[in-house]
Scaffold this active site. Sequence first.
Site, PDB file in Angstrom:
ATOM      1  N   LYS A 111     -16.202  -5.916  -7.891  1.00  0.00           N
ATOM      2  CA  LYS A 111     -15.811  -7.355  -7.181  1.00  0.00           C
ATOM      3  C   LYS A 111     -16.388  -8.751  -7.594  1.00  0.00           C
ATOM      4  CE  LYS A 111     -11.374  -5.382  -6.488  1.00  0.00           C
ATOM      5  NZ  LYS A 111     -10.530  -5.803  -7.293  1.00  0.00           N
ATOM      6  N   LYS A 194     -10.137   2.333 -16.570  1.00  0.00           N
ATOM      7  CA  LYS A 194      -9.169   2.696 -16.499  1.00  0.00           C
ATOM      8  C   LYS A 194      -7.755   1.924 -17.179  1.00  0.00           C
ATOM      9  CE  LYS A 194      -9.621   1.214 -11.667  1.00  0.00           C
ATOM     10  NZ  LYS A 194      -9.311   0.931  -9.929  1.00  0.00           N
ATOM     11  N   LYS A 197      -3.728  -2.277 -12.074  1.00  0.00           N
ATOM     12  CA  LYS A 197      -3.133  -3.372 -12.158  1.00  0.00           C
ATOM     13  C   LYS A 197      -4.186  -4.880 -12.535  1.00  0.00           C
ATOM     14  CE  LYS A 197      -2.161  -1.746  -8.787  1.00  0.00           C
ATOM     15  NZ  LYS A 197      -1.341  -1.048  -7.323  1.00  0.00           N
TER      16      LYS A 197
HETATM   17  P1  TYM Z   1      -5.209   1.476  -5.531  1.00  0.00           P
HETATM   18  O1  TYM Z   1      -3.988   0.848  -4.873  1.00  0.00           O
HETATM   19  O2  TYM Z   1      -5.814   0.198  -6.259  1.00  0.00           O
HETATM   20  O3  TYM Z   1      -4.408   2.601  -6.267  1.00  0.00           O
HETATM   21  C1  TYM Z   1      -4.195   3.777  -5.276  1.00  0.00           C
HETATM   22  C2  TYM Z   1      -3.712   5.224  -5.752  1.00  0.00           C
HETATM   23  O4  TYM Z   1      -3.876   4.732  -7.355  1.00  0.00           O
HETATM   24  C3  TYM Z   1      -5.074   6.195  -8.149  1.00  0.00           C
HETATM   25  N1  TYM Z   1      -5.634   5.335  -8.829  1.00  0.00           N
HETATM   26  C4  TYM Z   1      -5.646   5.954 -10.289  1.00  0.00           C
HETATM   27  N2  TYM Z   1      -5.969   7.089 -10.432  1.00  0.00           N
HETATM   28  C5  TYM Z   1      -7.034   7.631 -11.563  1.00  0.00           C
HETATM   29  N3  TYM Z   1      -6.762   6.220 -12.852  1.00  0.00           N
HETATM   30  C6  TYM Z   1      -6.225   5.107 -12.437  1.00  0.00           C
HETATM   31  N4  TYM Z   1      -5.623   4.802 -14.084  1.00  0.00           N
HETATM   32  C7  TYM Z   1      -5.687   5.196 -10.923  1.00  0.00           C
HETATM   33  N5  TYM Z   1      -5.499   3.446 -10.316  1.00  0.00           N
HETATM   34  C8  TYM Z   1      -5.148   3.755  -9.564  1.00  0.00           C
HETATM   35  C9  TYM Z   1      -6.291   5.695  -7.242  1.00  0.00           C
HETATM   36  O5  TYM Z   1      -7.402   6.056  -7.146  1.00  0.00           O
HETATM   37  C10 TYM Z   1      -4.906   5.758  -5.664  1.00  0.00           C
HETATM   38  O6  TYM Z   1      -5.711   7.070  -5.228  1.00  0.00           O
HETATM   39  N6  TYM Z   1      -8.087   1.712  -1.746  1.00  0.00           N
HETATM   40  C11 TYM Z   1      -7.263   2.222  -2.505  1.00  0.00           C
HETATM   41  C12 TYM Z   1      -6.340   1.871  -1.084  1.00  0.00           C
HETATM   42  C13 TYM Z   1      -6.307   2.906   0.225  1.00  0.00           C
HETATM   43  C14 TYM Z   1      -6.665   4.239   0.801  1.00  0.00           C
HETATM   44  C15 TYM Z   1      -6.594   4.248   1.772  1.00  0.00           C
HETATM   45  C16 TYM Z   1      -6.067   4.777  -0.217  1.00  0.00           C
HETATM   46  C17 TYM Z   1      -6.388   1.995   1.387  1.00  0.00           C
HETATM   47  N7  TYM Z   1      -6.721   2.933   2.221  1.00  0.00           N
HETATM   48  C18 TYM Z   1      -7.043   5.173   2.411  1.00  0.00           C
HETATM   49  C19 TYM Z   1      -7.068   6.468   0.472  1.00  0.00           C
HETATM   50  C20 TYM Z   1      -6.873   6.259   1.333  1.00  0.00           C
HETATM   51  C21 TYM Z   1      -6.443   1.180  -3.525  1.00  0.00           C
HETATM   52  O7  TYM Z   1      -6.738   0.206  -3.666  1.00  0.00           O
HETATM   53  O8  TYM Z   1      -6.243   2.271  -3.863  1.00  0.00           O
END
Ligand code: TYM
Length: 331
Positions: A111, A194, A197
């Site tokens: 970031k 990867k 969004k």
């Molecule tokens: P976020 O919102 O970026 O993504 C949500 C979930 O999707 C998975 N993901 C992917 N998995 C495989 N390939 C990809 N290209 C890909 N893009 C996204 C992410 O690994 C995630 O599981 N910090 C987290 C949200 C969060 C969270 C938590 C998760 C906040 N608190 C507590 C688990 C436990 C996040 O930004 O995910």
Amino acid sequence: MSIVLSGIRPTGNLHLGNYFGALKNFVKMQYENECYFFIADYHSLTTHPTPADLHGNVRQVLVEYLAAGIDPEIATLYIQSDLPETAELYLLLNMNAYKGELERVTTYKDKVSKQPDNINAGLLTYPCLMAADILIHRSQKVPVGKDQEQHLEMTRTFARRFNRLYNVNLFPEPEAYNFGQQLIKIPGLDGAGKMGKSEGEGNAIFLAEDPKSIRKKVMRAITDSGPTEMNQTKPEPIANIFSIMKAVSSPETVEYFDDQYNKCTIRYGDMKKQLAEDIINFTEPFREKVKEISADEDYIHKVVKMGKEKAHISSAATMKEVREIIGFREF
Ligand code: TYM
């Protein structure tokens, strides 16, 4: 039976990476575990959304959770900001998280290089908030994609540190979970990295995307001029298309194109056409359900209220203990 928790940030529609990395496992896990799934709206504030965008995105992710098959009567489905205890635990965890270790987190460093004009404290302490989400329900398993692995490691560190500091055994050390298999990374369509969004236009395919747009994006996916030697290793953009195909297409289809690649007879145009149709078929039922659920305001209201009440039972119990342990006691 384990306590399972996971969350997704509301920053737009969910894409295939979110589904295969996380949501698919949520659906599978909900029947045999005590599950908490939430919408990480506090986390999304690090990018400063407008109030209307924030609200709209929370609603959209909620609808998409339901459309993917989360049963709110079985799992606890809630909005992060509906649990003030999460914010309180976050504050407390911040006291035992160190600047040096937070600055070393890969997603933070990422970031810093991507948005140098907005390196806010929320970005730095992102892992503390994520640990608070997980520890507030004393979760044991956290189904996430590969990109969240380091955050889980931090959560374990914070849990251990708290237990050691106060000589208690309150928090379990949660593990990132994918049914005994490696955590997944779904690549984007733009050749490297990867699916995400915040990546460029055309990188991600959304679950609720209309077929025309899916076809357009897939046909534009980056390829090369084709293999020149039998059985040669696939360069990244090509390996990426195969990875996406493995997720949505039948094993026979993948094998067919793999074989064509190995024999140097592959036609990328044919492969992409097939991939687009397979993605469209795969996401079809999802698109229908999103429309149906999205139109039902009463149901959405009911789900949010129920989730908040159910989640509060466990978060309140944890915070009662945490306050007592730390020394916030009544006079
Ligand atoms: P976020 O919102 O970026 O993504 C949500 C979930 O999707 C998975 N993901 C992917 N998995 C495989 N390939 C990809 N290209 C890909 N893009 C996204 C992410 O690994 C995630 O599981 N910090 C987290 C949200 C969060 C969270 C938590 C998760 C906040 N608190 C507590 C688990 C436990 C996040 O930004 O995910």
